[in-house]
Design an enzyme around this catalytic site. Structure first.
Site, PDB file in Angstrom:
ATOM      1  CB  CYS A  14      -1.454   0.532   8.720  1.00 51.21           C
ATOM      2  SG  CYS A  14      -0.475   1.820   9.498  1.00 51.21           S
ATOM      3  CG  ASP A  15      -3.581  -5.131   5.718  1.00 41.81           C
ATOM      4  OD1 ASP A  15      -4.363  -4.649   4.876  1.00 41.81           O
ATOM      5  OD2 ASP A  15      -3.732  -6.253   6.220  1.00 41.81           O
ATOM      6  CB  SER A  16      -5.403  -4.206  11.157  1.00 41.01           C
ATOM      7  OG  SER A  16      -4.657  -3.090  11.571  1.00 41.01           O
ATOM      8  CE  LYS A  31      -3.889  -2.132   2.460  1.00 40.12           C
ATOM      9  NZ  LYS A  31      -4.688  -2.151   3.718  1.00 40.12           N
TER      10      LYS A  31
END
EC number: 3.6.1.9
Length: 209
Positions: free
Chosen positions: A75-77, A55
């Site tokens: 970010c990625d959760s 991203k």
């Protein structure tokens, strides 16, 4: 120096704003399912960090001409629950099944982070990492769960819950960084910024008044 958040998440933006940074928001258009499918043997931490980096890199290339000296945060959760890594449910049935599985138990909210520093429009420095926070879930009644599903909130967030929204009523507690559960770990981002030569205090908005 311009801070760019490569995420559409209003919660992440709100965390940064509350912590003194007003980021420019740029939504990253990446095929998350394809990226994950290409790394089936990777660990949960590796998967979410890879998505975060994809991203940030996508946005960095897009804005390099207009913001050649920016710092980008991606970010990625996802929620690690019962040996499975799950993201946004997308529909009420999936969210309902998730909640039935995690009610009264625990899960690990894993967030991958990538910080990129641009210099003259080129990616000059990169720092990556992940944070893990254990979440202890309550046991909502059937009526409470249906009411929560009807709001639409759990359908569009990682793990089908929020800590800072309506889902907070159904979280008994956490072990670890609370900002990570919301989607961006402030302590980790501070360290990653330092790794690319940026002091977080230099990014704070100037005081008013």
């Amino acid at each position: 120096m311009r801070v760019v958040l490569a995420s559409a998440s209003p919660a992440r933006r709100a965390v940064l704003r509350a912590a003194g940074i007003d980021p420019l928001v740029e939504i990253a258009d990446v095929d998350e399912e394809a990226l994950l499918a290409a790394m089936p043997e990777a660990s949960p931490a590796e998967k979410v960090t890879h998505l975060a980096a994809a991203k940030a890199t996508t946005v960095a290339r897009r804005i390099a001409g207009t913001h050649p000296d920016a710092v980008l945060i991606g970010c990625d959760s996802m929620l690690h629950l019962g040996g499975e890594l799950v993201g946004k449910p997308g529909d009420p049935d999936t969210a309902r099944r998730r909640w039935k599985a995690m009610a009264g138990g625990t899960g690990e909210l894993v967030t991958g982070h990538a910080v990129l520093r641009l210099a003259d429009g080129e990616i000059d420095q990169v720092a990556e990492g992940h944070a893990v926070t254990t979440v202890r879930f309550a046991e909502p009644t059937d009526a409470e769960l249906e009411a929560y599903l009807a709001t639409g909130e759990p359908l569009v967030v990682a793990g089908a819950f929020t800590l800072d929204g309506l889902g907070g009523w159904f979280v008994e507690g956490i072990d670890g960084d609370p900002s990570n559960v919301i989607g961006i770990s402030l302590p980790l981002v501070r360290r990653l910024l330092a790794a690319v030569g940026v002091r977080v205090t230099d990014l704070w908005r100037p005081p008013t008044g």
